[in-house]
Design a protein around this motif. Structure first.
Motif, PDB file in Angstrom:
ATOM      1  N   GLY A 100      16.444  74.399  31.368  1.00  0.00           N
ATOM      2  CA  GLY A 100      15.683  75.107  32.393  1.00  0.00           C
ATOM      3  C   GLY A 100      14.189  74.852  32.309  1.00  0.00           C
ATOM      4  O   GLY A 100      13.489  74.835  33.321  1.00  0.00           O
TER       5      GLY A 100
ATOM      6  N   GLY B  24      14.664  69.295  37.316  1.00  0.00           N
ATOM      7  CA  GLY B  24      14.091  70.532  37.832  1.00  0.00           C
ATOM      8  C   GLY B  24      13.102  70.326  38.963  1.00  0.00           C
ATOM      9  O   GLY B  24      12.148  69.557  38.834  1.00  0.00           O
TER      10      GLY B  24
ATOM     11  N   THR C 240      13.208  73.186  41.909  1.00  0.00           N
ATOM     12  CA  THR C 240      13.082  74.513  42.512  1.00  0.00           C
ATOM     13  C   THR C 240      12.750  75.542  41.443  1.00  0.00           C
ATOM     14  O   THR C 240      13.533  75.754  40.519  1.00  0.00           O
ATOM     15  CB  THR C 240      14.399  74.910  43.211  1.00  0.00           C
TER      16      THR C 240
ATOM     17  N   VAL D  94      12.361  79.010  39.457  1.00  0.00           N
ATOM     18  CA  VAL D  94      13.014  80.312  39.398  1.00  0.00           C
ATOM     19  C   VAL D  94      11.954  81.404  39.381  1.00  0.00           C
ATOM     20  O   VAL D  94      12.014  82.367  40.120  1.00  0.00           O
ATOM     21  CB  VAL D  94      13.913  80.415  38.152  1.00  0.00           C
ATOM     22  N   TRP D  95      10.957  81.265  38.532  1.00  0.00           N
ATOM     23  CA  TRP D  95       9.820  82.188  38.532  1.00  0.00           C
ATOM     24  C   TRP D  95       8.605  81.491  37.929  1.00  0.00           C
ATOM     25  O   TRP D  95       8.705  80.442  37.308  1.00  0.00           O
ATOM     26  CB  TRP D  95      10.149  83.472  37.755  1.00  0.00           C
TER      27      TRP D  95
ATOM     28  N   ARG E  53      13.366  76.390  36.148  1.00  0.00           N
ATOM     29  CA  ARG E  53      13.781  75.712  37.372  1.00  0.00           C
ATOM     30  C   ARG E  53      15.295  75.816  37.539  1.00  0.00           C
ATOM     31  O   ARG E  53      16.045  75.729  36.580  1.00  0.00           O
ATOM     32  CB  ARG E  53      13.344  74.245  37.349  1.00  0.00           C
ATOM     33  N   TRP E  54      15.717  75.968  38.800  1.00  0.00           N
ATOM     34  CA  TRP E  54      17.138  76.170  39.100  1.00  0.00           C
ATOM     35  C   TRP E  54      17.981  74.976  38.685  1.00  0.00           C
ATOM     36  O   TRP E  54      19.071  75.118  38.141  1.00  0.00           O
ATOM     37  CB  TRP E  54      17.330  76.440  40.596  1.00  0.00           C
ATOM     38  N   GLU E  55      17.518  73.766  38.985  1.00  0.00           N
ATOM     39  CA  GLU E  55      18.318  72.583  38.683  1.00  0.00           C
ATOM     40  C   GLU E  55      18.548  72.431  37.181  1.00  0.00           C
ATOM     41  O   GLU E  55      19.645  72.067  36.741  1.00  0.00           O
ATOM     42  CB  GLU E  55      17.626  71.326  39.238  1.00  0.00           C
TER      43      GLU E  55
ATOM     44  N   LEU F 269      18.518  74.908  35.036  1.00  0.00           N
ATOM     45  CA  LEU F 269      19.437  75.989  34.671  1.00  0.00           C
ATOM     46  C   LEU F 269      20.882  75.605  34.970  1.00  0.00           C
ATOM     47  O   LEU F 269      21.781  75.806  34.141  1.00  0.00           O
ATOM     48  CB  LEU F 269      19.057  77.253  35.429  1.00  0.00           C
ATOM     49  N   ALA F 270      21.123  75.022  36.156  1.00  0.00           N
ATOM     50  CA  ALA F 270      22.480  74.623  36.540  1.00  0.00           C
ATOM     51  C   ALA F 270      23.013  73.524  35.630  1.00  0.00           C
ATOM     52  O   ALA F 270      24.181  73.543  35.219  1.00  0.00           O
ATOM     53  CB  ALA F 270      22.494  74.161  37.997  1.00  0.00           C
TER      54      ALA F 270
ATOM     55  N   ILE G 148      24.346  70.696  41.702  1.00  0.00           N
ATOM     56  CA  ILE G 148      24.411  71.875  42.583  1.00  0.00           C
ATOM     57  C   ILE G 148      24.929  71.451  43.959  1.00  0.00           C
ATOM     58  O   ILE G 148      24.416  70.508  44.547  1.00  0.00           O
ATOM     59  CB  ILE G 148      23.027  72.546  42.725  1.00  0.00           C
TER      60      ILE G 148
END
Length: 275
Positions: free
Chosen positions: A83, A89, A91, A93-94, A110-112, A114-115, A275
């Motif tokens: 993450g 990465g 996008t 997340v915060w 980052r969302w990517e 994390l996924a 994703i």
């Protein structure tokens, strides 16, 4: 049905009583399939299927939870690293608070990433659940017989079985050492992580010595019984030698699944994106 490696005992069920060759085919299939798919959704679906299969085979949910709890620190570390620093990465997340000196407003997660971290965790957990299914629902004798019927040399099959028998013995030895420490007034649970690491390091030498002693005892027992590893032998409980039609179909399906998934990915791109 006693587990060889994790001391897990499964209730007798129809799924647990299938031929061990079907279980080996499942283990081989998922071990390849997890690398064909990058998609988190497909990995999570495979993980869900494995959990349902284990529950249907008579493995208790608490045993599955115990396995996950053992690996939880490693999973958390993988997700955190991916993450924060995954090249995928994009996008956020915060963000870090704007008022924070030097790093204020910087993207923290980052969302990517994390996924992808969760995908890696699934890749680690799925084969372990397949191992759990195999060893929780099969006796040592059944596994040796299954390997021999798969044309594995008997010496190799016996070595595999003996290796997994060793794990619970070592865990039992480690538990005895910890009990001995508690009887001497050493409160292991109240120690910090640094002292725990030092204490566990000190137990390494007696644990190795105990494992060597166990191995020597097994060697003496085998020699006293005239063990030669010959494939021309009889078995106390030979079980079924022939597979049922449904078991043949299950093996063919499981072995065909990874190449079919790879072909589908090459043609349609299914499972390529995380994703």
């Amino acid at each position: 049905m006693a587990n060889l490696a994790l001391n897990v005992q499964a209730r007798p069920t129809a799924l647990g009583d299938v031929d061990v060759r079907v279980k080996f085919a499942l283990l081989l299939s998922v071990s390849f399939l997890i690398f064909v798919w990058n998609s988190l959704a497909l990995q999570a679906a495979t993980l869900g299927v494995m959990v349902v299969l284990l529950l249907a085979a008579g493995v208790r949910a608490v045993e599955i939870a115990r396995l996950v709890a053992m690996l939880w620190p490693a999973f958390a570390l993988i997700v955190m690293i991916q993450g924060l620093w995954s090249p995928l990465g994009e996008t956020p997340v915060w963000h870090l608070p704007e008022g924070l000196p030097l790093l204020g407003g910087a993207v923290f997660f980052r969302w990517e990433g994390l996924a992808f971290g969760l995908t890696v965790c699934c890749r680690l957990l799925i084969p372990l659940l397949a191992f759990l299914y195999l060893f929780a629902t099969s006796s040592p004798n059944t596994i040796v017989l299954g390997l021999v019927r798969m044309r594995v040399p008997y010496r190799v099959a016996f070595l595999v079985s003996t290796t997994f028998r060793f794990v619970p013995l070592l865990l039992e030895e480690l538990s005895s050492m910890r009990d001995a420490q508690r009887l001497r007034g050493i409160d292991v649970d109240a120690m910090g992580i640094g002292r725990k690491l030092v204490l566990n390091g000190r137990m390494l030498v007696p644990l190795i010595v105990a494992s060597l002693r166990r191995a020597q005892q097994i060697e003496v027992a085998l020699q006293s019984r005239g063990f030669s590893g010959s494939e021309k032998r009889t078995y106390l409980d030979a079980g079924r030698g022939r597979l049922r039609a449904a078991e043949w179909l299950a093996i063919v399906f499981l072995l065909a699944l990874p190449p079919a998934a790879a072909l589908l990915r090459a043609v349609t791109g299914l499972g390529t994106a995380v994703i």
